[in-house]
Scaffold this active site. Structure first.
Site, mmCIF file in Angstrom:
data_model
loop_
_atom_site.group_PDB
_atom_site.id
_atom_site.type_symbol
_atom_site.label_atom_id
_atom_site.label_comp_id
_atom_site.label_asym_id
_atom_site.label_seq_id
_atom_site.Cartn_x
_atom_site.Cartn_y
_atom_site.Cartn_z
ATOM 1 N N THR A 86 -5.444 -4.122 6.890
ATOM 2 C CA THR A 86 -5.410 -3.311 5.674
ATOM 3 C C THR A 86 -6.679 -3.798 5.001
ATOM 4 O O THR A 86 -6.614 -4.634 4.094
ATOM 5 C CB THR A 86 -4.045 -3.683 5.006
ATOM 6 N N PHE A 149 2.403 -15.559 6.871
ATOM 7 C CA PHE A 149 1.543 -16.520 6.280
ATOM 8 C C PHE A 149 0.610 -17.546 6.919
ATOM 9 O O PHE A 149 0.098 -18.437 6.452
ATOM 10 C CB PHE A 149 2.653 -17.459 5.284
ATOM 11 N N GLU A 152 -5.558 -18.898 9.724
ATOM 12 C CA GLU A 152 -6.590 -18.953 10.972
ATOM 13 C C GLU A 152 -6.891 -20.416 11.113
ATOM 14 O O GLU A 152 -7.032 -20.928 10.205
ATOM 15 C CB GLU A 152 -7.817 -18.131 10.716
ATOM 16 N N CYS A 265 -8.741 -12.198 3.938
ATOM 17 C CA CYS A 265 -7.392 -12.006 2.944
ATOM 18 C C CYS A 265 -7.617 -12.189 1.465
ATOM 19 O O CYS A 265 -7.451 -11.290 0.859
ATOM 20 C CB CYS A 265 -6.422 -12.929 3.710
ATOM 21 N N ARG A 333 -15.454 -12.919 8.655
ATOM 22 C CA ARG A 333 -15.153 -11.914 7.715
ATOM 23 C C ARG A 333 -15.459 -12.316 6.202
ATOM 24 O O ARG A 333 -14.567 -13.333 5.943
ATOM 25 C CB ARG A 333 -13.835 -11.202 7.805
HETATM 26 P P1 NAD Z 1 -7.460 -7.542 12.664
HETATM 27 O O1 NAD Z 1 -8.418 -6.608 11.998
HETATM 28 O O2 NAD Z 1 -7.869 -8.840 13.043
HETATM 29 O O3 NAD Z 1 -6.342 -6.835 13.791
HETATM 30 C C1 NAD Z 1 -5.913 -5.578 13.263
HETATM 31 C C2 NAD Z 1 -6.045 -4.825 14.565
HETATM 32 O O4 NAD Z 1 -5.172 -3.607 14.562
HETATM 33 C C3 NAD Z 1 -7.096 -4.399 15.316
HETATM 34 O O5 NAD Z 1 -7.122 -4.984 16.638
HETATM 35 C C4 NAD Z 1 -7.059 -2.961 15.367
HETATM 36 O O6 NAD Z 1 -7.797 -2.401 16.485
HETATM 37 C C5 NAD Z 1 -5.535 -2.749 15.360
HETATM 38 N N1 NAD Z 1 -5.434 -1.251 15.087
HETATM 39 C C6 NAD Z 1 -5.813 -0.426 13.894
HETATM 40 N N2 NAD Z 1 -5.285 0.522 13.811
HETATM 41 C C7 NAD Z 1 -4.420 0.719 15.025
HETATM 42 C C8 NAD Z 1 -3.398 1.679 15.506
HETATM 43 N N3 NAD Z 1 -3.611 2.771 14.789
HETATM 44 N N4 NAD Z 1 -2.758 1.541 16.556
HETATM 45 C C9 NAD Z 1 -2.913 0.118 17.194
HETATM 46 N N5 NAD Z 1 -3.774 -0.811 16.905
HETATM 47 C C10 NAD Z 1 -4.230 -0.576 15.481
HETATM 48 O O7 NAD Z 1 -6.381 -8.011 11.317
HETATM 49 P P2 NAD Z 1 -5.573 -9.083 11.007
HETATM 50 O O8 NAD Z 1 -6.757 -10.166 10.488
HETATM 51 O O9 NAD Z 1 -4.753 -9.661 12.312
HETATM 52 O O10 NAD Z 1 -4.781 -8.656 9.924
HETATM 53 C C11 NAD Z 1 -3.880 -7.830 10.092
HETATM 54 C C12 NAD Z 1 -3.138 -7.867 8.745
HETATM 55 O O11 NAD Z 1 -2.351 -8.975 8.408
HETATM 56 C C13 NAD Z 1 -3.625 -7.520 7.511
HETATM 57 O O12 NAD Z 1 -2.902 -6.683 6.494
HETATM 58 C C14 NAD Z 1 -3.823 -8.983 7.087
HETATM 59 O O13 NAD Z 1 -4.114 -8.928 5.467
HETATM 60 C C15 NAD Z 1 -2.585 -9.651 7.483
HETATM 61 N N6 NAD Z 1 -2.840 -11.034 7.313
HETATM 62 C C16 NAD Z 1 -3.725 -11.603 7.948
HETATM 63 C C17 NAD Z 1 -4.062 -12.868 8.067
HETATM 64 C C18 NAD Z 1 -5.269 -13.606 8.846
HETATM 65 O O14 NAD Z 1 -5.232 -14.741 8.696
HETATM 66 N N7 NAD Z 1 -5.961 -13.049 9.572
HETATM 67 C C19 NAD Z 1 -2.956 -13.817 7.743
HETATM 68 C C20 NAD Z 1 -1.960 -13.121 7.205
HETATM 69 C C21 NAD Z 1 -1.745 -11.837 7.178
#
Ligand code: NAD
Length: 437
Positions: A86, A149, A152, A265, A333
Protein backbone atom coordinates in the site's frame (compact mmCIF):
# COMPACT_ATOMS: atom_id res chain seq x y z
CA UNK A 1 -5.35 -25.27 8.46
CA UNK A 2 -5.20 -24.28 4.79
CA UNK A 3 -4.20 -20.66 4.30
CA UNK A 4 -3.54 -18.51 1.26
CA UNK A 5 -1.33 -15.46 1.60
CA UNK A 6 -1.74 -12.92 -1.20
CA UNK A 7 1.40 -10.81 -1.80
CA UNK A 8 4.78 -12.31 -1.00
CA UNK A 9 6.78 -9.24 -0.06
CA UNK A 10 8.42 -8.56 3.31
CA UNK A 11 5.19 -9.16 5.22
CA UNK A 12 3.46 -11.87 3.17
CA UNK A 13 6.54 -14.01 2.77
CA UNK A 14 7.42 -13.90 6.45
CA UNK A 15 3.81 -14.52 7.53
CA UNK A 16 3.42 -17.37 5.05
CA UNK A 17 6.64 -19.07 6.15
CA UNK A 18 5.86 -18.69 9.86
CA UNK A 19 2.33 -20.07 9.46
CA UNK A 20 3.77 -23.01 7.47
CA UNK A 21 6.43 -23.57 10.12
CA UNK A 22 3.70 -23.97 12.72
CA UNK A 23 2.11 -26.78 10.70
CA UNK A 24 -0.36 -25.08 8.38
CA UNK A 25 -0.55 -25.67 4.63
CA UNK A 26 0.23 -22.32 3.10
CA UNK A 27 -0.13 -21.16 -0.50
CA UNK A 28 1.71 -17.92 -1.21
CA UNK A 29 0.48 -16.14 -4.31
CA UNK A 30 2.03 -13.15 -6.04
CA UNK A 31 1.54 -11.51 -9.41
CA UNK A 32 5.30 -11.21 -9.88
CA UNK A 33 6.39 -14.24 -11.96
CA UNK A 34 10.07 -13.72 -11.26
CA UNK A 35 9.53 -13.73 -7.50
CA UNK A 36 7.42 -16.87 -7.58
CA UNK A 37 9.93 -18.65 -9.80
CA UNK A 38 12.78 -17.89 -7.37
CA UNK A 39 10.76 -18.74 -4.27
CA UNK A 40 9.58 -22.03 -5.77
CA UNK A 41 13.24 -23.00 -6.13
CA UNK A 42 13.76 -22.21 -2.47
CA UNK A 43 15.59 -18.92 -3.04
CA UNK A 44 14.51 -16.00 -0.88
CA UNK A 45 13.73 -12.80 -2.78
CA UNK A 46 14.68 -10.58 0.17
CA UNK A 47 17.37 -10.62 2.82
CA UNK A 48 15.82 -11.33 6.20
CA UNK A 49 17.78 -13.28 8.83
CA UNK A 50 16.52 -16.89 9.07
CA UNK A 51 14.07 -16.60 6.19
CA UNK A 52 15.94 -18.74 3.62
CA UNK A 53 16.03 -21.66 6.05
CA UNK A 54 12.28 -21.36 6.70
CA UNK A 55 11.47 -21.29 2.99
CA UNK A 56 13.65 -24.30 2.26
CA UNK A 57 12.42 -26.38 5.19
CA UNK A 58 8.72 -25.77 4.57
CA UNK A 59 8.97 -26.23 0.80
CA UNK A 60 10.61 -29.59 1.42
CA UNK A 61 7.98 -30.57 3.97
CA UNK A 62 5.29 -29.75 1.39
CA UNK A 63 3.60 -27.23 3.71
CA UNK A 64 4.53 -24.22 1.60
CA UNK A 65 3.83 -23.61 -2.09
CA UNK A 66 4.28 -20.58 -4.31
CA UNK A 67 2.10 -19.73 -7.27
CA UNK A 68 0.91 -16.98 -9.58
CA UNK A 69 -2.45 -18.74 -10.04
CA UNK A 70 -4.57 -16.33 -8.03
CA UNK A 71 -7.93 -18.02 -8.68
CA UNK A 72 -6.77 -21.48 -7.61
CA UNK A 73 -4.97 -20.04 -4.58
CA UNK A 74 -8.17 -18.30 -3.45
CA UNK A 75 -10.35 -21.35 -4.06
CA UNK A 76 -8.14 -23.84 -2.21
CA UNK A 77 -8.10 -22.13 1.21
CA UNK A 78 -10.84 -21.02 3.59
CA UNK A 79 -8.60 -18.33 5.09
CA UNK A 80 -7.08 -15.61 2.90
CA UNK A 81 -4.42 -13.22 4.24
CA UNK A 82 -3.91 -10.06 2.16
CA UNK A 83 -0.38 -8.64 2.35
CA UNK A 84 -0.01 -6.63 -0.85
CA UNK A 85 1.75 -3.28 -0.83
CA UNK A 86 0.00 0.00 0.00
CA UNK A 87 2.58 2.56 -1.14
CA UNK A 88 1.87 6.28 -1.44
CA UNK A 89 1.49 8.49 -4.43
CA UNK A 90 1.50 12.21 -3.86
CA UNK A 91 0.89 11.87 -0.14
CA UNK A 92 -2.13 9.59 -0.55
CA UNK A 93 -2.11 5.82 0.00
CA UNK A 94 -2.27 3.92 -3.27
CA UNK A 95 -4.89 1.20 -2.84
CA UNK A 96 -4.69 -0.12 -6.41
CA UNK A 97 -3.26 -3.48 -5.34
CA UNK A 98 -5.74 -3.87 -2.47
CA UNK A 99 -8.69 -3.09 -4.75
CA UNK A 100 -7.42 -5.44 -7.47
CA UNK A 101 -7.18 -8.25 -4.91
CA UNK A 102 -10.74 -7.53 -3.70
CA UNK A 103 -12.05 -7.75 -7.27
CA UNK A 104 -10.04 -10.93 -7.87
CA UNK A 105 -11.41 -12.57 -4.72
CA UNK A 106 -14.95 -11.54 -5.69
CA UNK A 107 -14.48 -13.28 -9.03
CA UNK A 108 -12.84 -16.41 -7.61
CA UNK A 109 -14.66 -17.01 -4.32
CA UNK A 110 -16.25 -20.48 -4.20
CA UNK A 111 -17.23 -20.99 -0.55
CA UNK A 112 -17.38 -19.10 2.77
CA UNK A 113 -14.04 -17.36 3.41
CA UNK A 114 -12.31 -15.55 6.22
CA UNK A 115 -10.59 -12.60 4.53
CA UNK A 116 -7.85 -11.05 6.65
CA UNK A 117 -6.29 -7.70 5.74
CA UNK A 118 -2.70 -7.66 6.94
CA UNK A 119 -1.57 -4.75 4.77
CA UNK A 120 -1.57 -1.36 6.45
CA UNK A 121 -4.70 0.34 5.14
CA UNK A 122 -6.49 3.59 5.98
CA UNK A 123 -9.45 3.39 8.34
CA UNK A 124 -12.49 2.17 6.42
CA UNK A 125 -10.55 0.24 3.75
CA UNK A 126 -11.29 -3.24 5.12
CA UNK A 127 -15.02 -2.50 4.97
CA UNK A 128 -14.69 -1.13 1.42
CA UNK A 129 -12.76 -4.28 0.47
CA UNK A 130 -15.76 -6.31 1.58
CA UNK A 131 -18.07 -4.09 -0.50
CA UNK A 132 -15.99 -4.76 -3.63
CA UNK A 133 -16.09 -8.52 -3.05
CA UNK A 134 -19.86 -8.36 -2.46
CA UNK A 135 -20.47 -6.59 -5.77
CA UNK A 136 -18.88 -9.55 -7.56
CA UNK A 137 -20.27 -12.46 -5.59
CA UNK A 138 -23.09 -13.76 -3.42
CA UNK A 139 -20.88 -16.01 -1.31
CA UNK A 140 -20.67 -14.91 2.28
CA UNK A 141 -17.37 -14.11 3.99
CA UNK A 142 -16.01 -12.39 7.08
CA UNK A 143 -13.66 -9.44 6.92
CA UNK A 144 -10.93 -9.20 9.54
CA UNK A 145 -8.35 -6.49 10.09
CA UNK A 146 -5.13 -7.99 11.45
CA UNK A 147 -2.38 -5.37 11.05
CA UNK A 148 1.20 -6.54 11.10
CA UNK A 149 3.86 -5.13 13.44
CA UNK A 150 6.98 -7.03 12.35
CA UNK A 151 10.20 -5.08 11.81
CA UNK A 152 12.49 -5.82 8.90
CA UNK A 153 15.74 -7.27 10.19
CA UNK A 154 14.00 -9.11 13.04
CA UNK A 155 10.84 -10.02 11.14
CA UNK A 156 10.73 -13.73 11.95
CA UNK A 157 11.39 -13.22 15.62
CA UNK A 158 8.75 -10.48 15.72
CA UNK A 159 6.23 -12.75 14.01
CA UNK A 160 6.76 -15.80 16.17
CA UNK A 161 7.13 -13.81 19.39
CA UNK A 162 4.69 -10.95 18.86
CA UNK A 163 4.10 -8.37 21.57
CA UNK A 164 0.44 -8.17 20.50
CA UNK A 165 -1.98 -9.55 17.95
CA UNK A 166 -4.72 -7.14 16.93
CA UNK A 167 -7.86 -8.66 15.49
CA UNK A 168 -10.58 -6.36 14.19
CA UNK A 169 -13.85 -8.09 13.42
CA UNK A 170 -17.10 -6.82 11.99
CA UNK A 171 -19.57 -7.44 14.80
CA UNK A 172 -20.65 -10.21 17.11
CA UNK A 173 -22.49 -12.27 14.47
CA UNK A 174 -21.99 -15.99 15.01
CA UNK A 175 -19.77 -16.38 11.92
CA UNK A 176 -17.44 -13.63 13.09
CA UNK A 177 -17.10 -15.39 16.42
CA UNK A 178 -16.03 -18.53 14.52
CA UNK A 179 -13.66 -16.41 12.43
CA UNK A 180 -12.04 -14.85 15.48
CA UNK A 181 -11.62 -18.37 16.93
CA UNK A 182 -9.87 -19.37 13.67
CA UNK A 183 -7.55 -16.40 14.07
CA UNK A 184 -6.80 -17.31 17.69
CA UNK A 185 -6.07 -20.87 16.62
CA UNK A 186 -3.69 -19.70 13.90
CA UNK A 187 -1.84 -17.46 16.31
CA UNK A 188 -1.92 -19.91 19.22
CA UNK A 189 1.61 -21.24 18.58
CA UNK A 190 2.93 -17.68 18.84
CA UNK A 191 0.83 -16.46 21.75
CA UNK A 192 1.14 -18.49 24.90
CA UNK A 193 -1.60 -16.50 26.57
CA UNK A 194 -4.65 -14.90 25.03
CA UNK A 195 -3.74 -11.71 26.84
CA UNK A 196 -1.55 -10.85 23.86
CA UNK A 197 -4.61 -10.89 21.62
CA UNK A 198 -6.73 -7.77 21.47
CA UNK A 199 -10.07 -8.17 19.75
CA UNK A 200 -11.78 -5.01 18.63
CA UNK A 201 -13.80 -3.56 15.76
CA UNK A 202 -12.28 -3.26 12.30
CA UNK A 203 -11.81 0.51 12.23
CA UNK A 204 -10.13 0.57 15.62
CA UNK A 205 -7.77 -2.22 14.54
CA UNK A 206 -6.83 -0.27 11.40
CA UNK A 207 -6.22 2.82 13.53
CA UNK A 208 -4.00 0.95 16.04
CA UNK A 209 -1.49 0.23 13.28
CA UNK A 210 -1.26 3.88 12.22
CA UNK A 211 -1.20 5.08 15.81
CA UNK A 212 1.72 2.75 16.61
CA UNK A 213 3.86 3.56 13.57
CA UNK A 214 3.32 7.30 13.71
CA UNK A 215 4.07 7.39 17.45
CA UNK A 216 7.39 5.60 16.90
CA UNK A 217 8.23 8.03 14.09
CA UNK A 218 7.35 10.89 16.44
CA UNK A 219 9.90 9.66 18.99
CA UNK A 220 12.58 9.62 16.29
CA UNK A 221 11.83 13.13 15.03
CA UNK A 222 11.60 14.39 18.60
CA UNK A 223 15.06 13.16 19.53
CA UNK A 224 16.48 14.44 16.24
CA UNK A 225 15.10 17.89 16.87
CA UNK A 226 16.64 17.89 20.36
CA UNK A 227 19.94 16.62 18.90
CA UNK A 228 19.99 19.63 16.60
CA UNK A 229 19.41 21.93 19.56
CA UNK A 230 22.20 20.15 21.50
CA UNK A 231 24.55 21.11 18.67
CA UNK A 232 23.58 24.75 19.12
CA UNK A 233 23.88 24.82 22.92
CA UNK A 234 26.90 22.50 23.22
CA UNK A 235 25.16 19.66 25.05
CA UNK A 236 25.48 15.95 24.28
CA UNK A 237 22.34 14.25 22.96
CA UNK A 238 23.75 10.78 23.66
CA UNK A 239 23.75 11.51 27.38
CA UNK A 240 20.44 13.35 27.14
CA UNK A 241 18.76 10.35 25.50
CA UNK A 242 20.14 7.98 28.12
CA UNK A 243 19.02 10.32 30.87
CA UNK A 244 15.54 10.45 29.37
CA UNK A 245 15.36 6.74 28.66
CA UNK A 246 15.97 5.83 32.29
CA UNK A 247 12.51 7.20 33.03
CA UNK A 248 10.25 4.16 32.63
CA UNK A 249 7.41 6.43 31.47
CA UNK A 250 9.55 7.45 28.50
CA UNK A 251 11.62 4.33 27.79
CA UNK A 252 14.81 4.20 25.76
CA UNK A 253 13.67 2.64 22.49
CA UNK A 254 13.34 4.70 19.31
CA UNK A 255 15.24 7.58 20.90
CA UNK A 256 18.34 7.30 18.74
CA UNK A 257 19.37 10.54 17.06
CA UNK A 258 20.65 10.22 13.52
CA UNK A 259 19.53 10.71 9.96
CA UNK A 260 15.85 10.11 10.63
CA UNK A 261 13.60 7.25 9.70
CA UNK A 262 13.45 5.54 6.33
CA UNK A 263 11.85 2.34 5.11
CA UNK A 264 8.60 1.65 3.39
CA UNK A 265 6.30 2.30 6.34
CA UNK A 266 6.80 5.33 8.59
CA UNK A 267 6.70 8.07 5.96
CA UNK A 268 3.81 6.62 4.03
CA UNK A 269 1.84 5.86 7.18
CA UNK A 270 2.31 9.41 8.48
CA UNK A 271 1.15 10.80 5.15
CA UNK A 272 -1.80 8.40 5.02
CA UNK A 273 -2.93 9.41 8.51
CA UNK A 274 -2.53 13.11 7.71
CA UNK A 275 -4.63 12.48 4.61
CA UNK A 276 -7.31 10.65 6.62
CA UNK A 277 -7.36 13.62 9.01
CA UNK A 278 -7.71 16.02 6.09
CA UNK A 279 -10.66 14.05 4.69
CA UNK A 280 -12.36 14.52 8.06
CA UNK A 281 -11.36 18.19 8.35
CA UNK A 282 -8.88 17.47 11.13
CA UNK A 283 -5.31 18.69 10.82
CA UNK A 284 -2.74 16.36 12.41
CA UNK A 285 -0.24 19.10 13.29
CA UNK A 286 2.18 16.93 15.26
CA UNK A 287 2.54 14.46 12.41
CA UNK A 288 3.07 17.21 9.84
CA UNK A 289 5.98 18.42 11.97
CA UNK A 290 7.32 14.87 12.45
CA UNK A 291 7.47 14.44 8.69
CA UNK A 292 9.11 17.82 8.09
CA UNK A 293 11.75 17.27 10.81
CA UNK A 294 12.57 13.94 9.19
CA UNK A 295 13.06 15.51 5.76
CA UNK A 296 15.16 18.34 7.24
CA UNK A 297 17.40 15.93 9.14
CA UNK A 298 18.88 14.61 5.90
CA UNK A 299 19.36 18.14 4.56
CA UNK A 300 21.11 19.18 7.77
CA UNK A 301 23.60 16.33 7.33
CA UNK A 302 24.35 17.52 3.78
CA UNK A 303 24.81 21.08 5.08
CA UNK A 304 27.40 19.81 7.59
CA UNK A 305 29.33 18.17 4.76
CA UNK A 306 29.15 21.27 2.58
CA UNK A 307 30.25 23.51 5.45
CA UNK A 308 33.28 21.35 6.10
CA UNK A 309 34.32 21.58 2.45
CA UNK A 310 33.61 25.34 2.11
CA UNK A 311 30.47 24.65 0.03
CA UNK A 312 32.42 22.99 -2.78
CA UNK A 313 32.42 19.21 -3.01
CA UNK A 314 32.81 18.91 -6.78
CA UNK A 315 35.28 16.09 -7.46
CA UNK A 316 35.48 15.09 -3.79
CA UNK A 317 35.29 11.37 -3.14
CA UNK A 318 32.88 10.21 -0.44
CA UNK A 319 32.96 6.73 1.02
CA UNK A 320 29.54 5.59 2.19
CA UNK A 321 29.11 2.90 4.81
CA UNK A 322 25.57 1.57 4.80
CA UNK A 323 22.84 1.87 2.16
CA UNK A 324 19.91 -0.12 3.55
CA UNK A 325 17.41 1.98 5.52
CA UNK A 326 18.49 0.12 8.64
CA UNK A 327 20.80 -2.78 9.56
CA UNK A 328 19.88 -6.44 8.91
CA UNK A 329 17.84 -5.76 5.79
CA UNK A 330 18.53 -5.16 2.10
CA UNK A 331 15.55 -2.80 1.84
CA UNK A 332 16.42 0.66 0.51
CA UNK A 333 12.89 2.03 0.22
CA UNK A 334 12.95 5.65 1.48
CA UNK A 335 16.46 5.05 2.84
CA UNK A 336 18.32 8.21 3.95
CA UNK A 337 21.27 6.95 1.87
CA UNK A 338 19.32 7.55 -1.34
CA UNK A 339 18.57 11.23 -0.66
CA UNK A 340 22.06 11.85 0.66
CA UNK A 341 23.79 10.23 -2.31
CA UNK A 342 21.54 12.07 -4.76
CA UNK A 343 22.37 15.43 -3.13
CA UNK A 344 26.10 14.69 -3.25
CA UNK A 345 25.93 13.57 -6.89
CA UNK A 346 24.01 16.73 -7.77
CA UNK A 347 26.97 18.71 -6.38
CA UNK A 348 29.34 16.66 -8.62
CA UNK A 349 30.85 14.58 -5.84
CA UNK A 350 32.08 11.03 -6.42
CA UNK A 351 30.52 8.21 -4.39
CA UNK A 352 31.88 4.84 -3.48
CA UNK A 353 29.60 2.80 -1.25
CA UNK A 354 29.46 -0.44 0.67
CA UNK A 355 26.62 -2.26 2.42
CA UNK A 356 26.75 -5.83 3.72
CA UNK A 357 23.41 -6.77 2.08
CA UNK A 358 21.97 -3.99 -0.08
CA UNK A 359 24.51 -3.92 -2.92
CA UNK A 360 22.21 -5.32 -5.60
CA UNK A 361 19.41 -2.96 -4.51
CA UNK A 362 21.89 -0.07 -4.80
CA UNK A 363 22.91 -1.22 -8.27
CA UNK A 364 19.28 -1.15 -9.34
CA UNK A 365 18.74 2.35 -7.93
CA UNK A 366 21.97 4.07 -8.97
CA UNK A 367 23.31 1.95 -11.85
CA UNK A 368 26.73 3.28 -12.83
CA UNK A 369 26.25 6.65 -11.09
CA UNK A 370 28.12 5.42 -8.01
CA UNK A 371 30.92 2.92 -7.42
CA UNK A 372 30.22 -0.11 -5.31
CA UNK A 373 33.10 -1.34 -3.16
CA UNK A 374 33.92 -4.95 -2.34
CA UNK A 375 34.35 -4.29 1.36
CA UNK A 376 34.13 -1.56 3.96
CA UNK A 377 37.87 -0.89 3.77
CA UNK A 378 37.94 -1.07 -0.02
CA UNK A 379 35.52 1.83 0.07
CA UNK A 380 37.93 4.14 1.86
CA UNK A 381 40.77 4.26 -0.66
CA UNK A 382 41.50 7.93 -1.42
CA UNK A 383 38.24 9.07 0.17
CA UNK A 384 37.97 12.71 1.20
CA UNK A 385 35.48 11.71 3.89
CA UNK A 386 33.58 8.73 5.24
CA UNK A 387 29.83 9.01 5.73
CA UNK A 388 28.40 6.42 8.08
CA UNK A 389 24.74 6.12 7.09
CA UNK A 390 23.54 2.73 8.39
CA UNK A 391 24.79 1.35 11.69
CA UNK A 392 25.56 -2.22 10.64
CA UNK A 393 27.45 -4.18 13.31
CA UNK A 394 30.42 -4.64 10.98
CA UNK A 395 31.05 -0.86 10.95
CA UNK A 396 31.02 -0.41 14.71
CA UNK A 397 34.54 -1.36 15.67
CA UNK A 398 36.80 -0.91 12.66
CA UNK A 399 40.58 -0.62 12.49
CA UNK A 400 40.90 3.14 12.58
CA UNK A 401 44.63 3.11 11.74
CA UNK A 402 43.94 1.26 8.48
CA UNK A 403 41.11 3.62 7.75
CA UNK A 404 43.31 6.66 8.26
CA UNK A 405 46.09 5.34 6.10
CA UNK A 406 43.69 4.61 3.23
CA UNK A 407 41.73 7.86 3.26
CA UNK A 408 42.91 10.99 1.50
CA UNK A 409 41.76 13.02 4.48
CA UNK A 410 40.63 11.55 7.82
CA UNK A 411 37.15 13.06 8.06
CA UNK A 412 34.12 11.17 9.36
CA UNK A 413 30.49 12.22 9.24
CA UNK A 414 28.83 9.74 11.56
CA UNK A 415 25.12 9.86 10.81
CA UNK A 416 24.30 7.32 13.53
CA UNK A 417 26.55 8.32 16.44
CA UNK A 418 28.33 4.98 16.29
CA UNK A 419 31.79 6.31 17.19
CA UNK A 420 32.97 8.19 20.28
CA UNK A 421 33.90 11.82 19.49
CA UNK A 422 36.85 12.15 21.90
CA UNK A 423 38.34 8.88 20.76
CA UNK A 424 38.03 9.91 17.14
CA UNK A 425 39.77 13.19 17.81
CA UNK A 426 42.55 11.40 19.73
CA UNK A 427 43.00 9.14 16.71
CA UNK A 428 43.44 12.18 14.49
CA UNK A 429 40.06 12.20 12.73
CA UNK A 430 37.92 15.24 12.13
CA UNK A 431 34.64 13.91 13.45
CA UNK A 432 31.05 15.05 13.06
CA UNK A 433 28.28 13.22 14.91
CA UNK A 434 24.65 14.19 15.44
CA UNK A 435 23.99 16.34 18.49
CA UNK A 436 27.34 15.49 20.11
CA UNK A 437 29.31 17.84 22.25
P1 NAD B 1 6.11 -5.46 -0.65
O1 NAD B 1 6.06 -4.39 -1.66
O2 NAD B 1 7.42 -5.99 -0.20
O3 NAD B 1 5.24 -6.71 -1.15
C1 NAD B 1 3.98 -6.61 -1.72
C2 NAD B 1 3.80 -7.79 -2.67
O4 NAD B 1 2.46 -7.80 -3.15
C3 NAD B 1 4.70 -7.73 -3.91
O5 NAD B 1 5.45 -8.92 -4.02
C4 NAD B 1 3.72 -7.56 -5.07
O6 NAD B 1 4.16 -8.18 -6.27
C5 NAD B 1 2.49 -8.25 -4.50
N1 NAD B 1 1.24 -7.86 -5.17
C6 NAD B 1 0.81 -6.64 -5.51
N2 NAD B 1 -0.39 -6.73 -6.11
C7 NAD B 1 -0.73 -8.03 -6.12
C8 NAD B 1 -1.85 -8.77 -6.61
N3 NAD B 1 -2.88 -8.13 -7.19
N4 NAD B 1 -1.87 -10.09 -6.45
C9 NAD B 1 -0.83 -10.73 -5.87
N5 NAD B 1 0.26 -10.11 -5.40
C10 NAD B 1 0.30 -8.77 -5.53
O7 NAD B 1 5.29 -4.90 0.59
P2 NAD B 1 5.55 -5.21 2.14
O8 NAD B 1 6.70 -4.42 2.63
O9 NAD B 1 5.50 -6.66 2.38
O10 NAD B 1 4.24 -4.53 2.76
C11 NAD B 1 2.96 -5.08 2.58
C12 NAD B 1 1.99 -4.35 3.47
O11 NAD B 1 2.31 -4.59 4.84
C13 NAD B 1 1.98 -2.83 3.31
O12 NAD B 1 0.69 -2.35 3.50
C14 NAD B 1 2.88 -2.36 4.44
O13 NAD B 1 2.57 -1.05 4.85
C15 NAD B 1 2.56 -3.36 5.53
N6 NAD B 1 3.64 -3.58 6.48
C16 NAD B 1 4.92 -3.64 6.06
C17 NAD B 1 5.94 -3.89 6.98
C18 NAD B 1 7.38 -3.94 6.55
O14 NAD B 1 8.25 -3.89 7.41
N7 NAD B 1 7.69 -4.04 5.28
C19 NAD B 1 5.63 -4.10 8.34
C20 NAD B 1 4.29 -4.07 8.73
C21 NAD B 1 3.30 -3.81 7.79
Amino acid sequence: MNITVIGTGYVGLVAGCCFAESGNNVICVDKDNGKIEQLSKGHSTIYEPGLSELIERNLQAGRLTFTTDFRAAVQKSPVLFIAVGTPQIGGEPDLTAINAVATGIGEAINEFKVIVIKSTVPVGTTEKFGDIVRVKSNWSFDMISNPEFLKEGTAIDDFIKPNRIIIGIEDARSSTIVSSEIMKELYAPFTRTNSLILITDIRTAEMIKYASNTYLATKISFINELANLCEEVNADIEIVRRGMGLDARIGSSFLFPGLGFGGSCFQKDIKALISTGRQHHYQLRILEAVNQVNIDQRKRFIRKILNHFDQDIAGKRFAIWGLAFKPRTDDMREAPSVDIIESLLAADAEIIAYDPKAMSEAKQIFGSKIFLAKSAYDCLKDADALLLITEWQVFQNPNFQWMKSDMRSPVIFDGRNVFVPNQMRDLGFTYYGVGRK
